[in-house]
Design a protein around this motif. Structure first.
Motif, PDB file in Angstrom:
ATOM      1  N   GLN A   1     -85.453  -6.266 -45.175  1.00 51.47           N
ATOM      2  CA  GLN A   1     -84.861  -5.325 -44.220  1.00 51.47           C
ATOM      3  C   GLN A   1     -83.651  -5.932 -43.499  1.00 51.47           C
ATOM      4  O   GLN A   1     -83.396  -5.641 -42.334  1.00 51.47           O
ATOM      5  CB  GLN A   1     -85.902  -4.869 -43.194  1.00 51.47           C
TER       6      GLN A   1
ATOM      7  N   GLN B   1     -80.799  -2.718 -44.035  1.00 52.29           N
ATOM      8  CA  GLN B   1     -82.124  -2.749 -44.651  1.00 52.29           C
ATOM      9  C   GLN B   1     -82.097  -3.261 -46.093  1.00 52.29           C
ATOM     10  O   GLN B   1     -82.688  -2.658 -46.994  1.00 52.29           O
ATOM     11  CB  GLN B   1     -82.772  -1.373 -44.570  1.00 52.29           C
TER      12      GLN B   1
ATOM     13  N   GLY C   1     -84.042  -7.605 -39.534  1.00 53.57           N
ATOM     14  CA  GLY C   1     -84.642  -8.163 -40.732  1.00 53.57           C
ATOM     15  C   GLY C   1     -84.622  -9.674 -40.748  1.00 53.57           C
ATOM     16  O   GLY C   1     -84.252 -10.326 -39.767  1.00 53.57           O
TER      17      GLY C   1
END
Length: 144
Positions: free
Chosen positions: A11, A24, A61
């Motif tokens: 992500q 992402q 992420g």
């Protein structure tokens, strides 16, 4: 039990203002795999590489190199990978050997004369080793 991937992005994303440059991104690369990042200008290839190498902080992420999280152990992950950006961060007024000794000392790498000569021979810089970096072609600068 599965082996830890050499590179794992989960992500992963970064934005500039309100615009996501990378959003992402999920990617896993195992030992022995050969991978290329392909895409048009502005697709996020260089931005992704900057996040993987720790030169740019992700806004979301995680990126892991050999199981090590980049933003937590940036120096350790940098020691595991090599990254050659298009624009070389070189001191063009330095000589090849001088520059290699300088950069090696910054990164706590052995910089004996013998080690520097081994590196010069390994990357094919023998004929260019007595020149200033400003005198080298782009290809030789990348070898430095």
């Amino acid at each position: 039990m599965t082996a830890t991937p050499l590179l794992e992005l989960k992500q992963l994303g970064v934005r500039y203002g309100n615009i996501w440059a990378v959003r992402q991104l999920n990617l896993s690369i195992a030992s022995g795999e050969c991978v290329a990042l392909l895409g048009s200008n502005g697709a996020g290839k260089s931005t992704t590489m900057k996040m993987i190498t720790g030169y740019l902080q992700a806004d979301g992420g995680t990126a892991q190199v050999c199981g090590i999280t980049v933003h937590i152990n940036n120096n350790e992950t940098k020691s595991k990978i090599g990254y050659l950006p298009e624009a070389n961060p070189l001191y063009v007024d330095m000589y090849v050997r001088e520059y290699l000794a300088f950069v090696g000392s910054i990164h706590n790498v052995e910089t004996s004369k013998q080690k520097i000569e081994e590196i010069i021979n390994t990357v094919g810089l023998t004929l260019e080793a007595n020149k200033k970096i400003s005198q080298l072609s782009k290809g030789y600068k990348q070898r430095v």
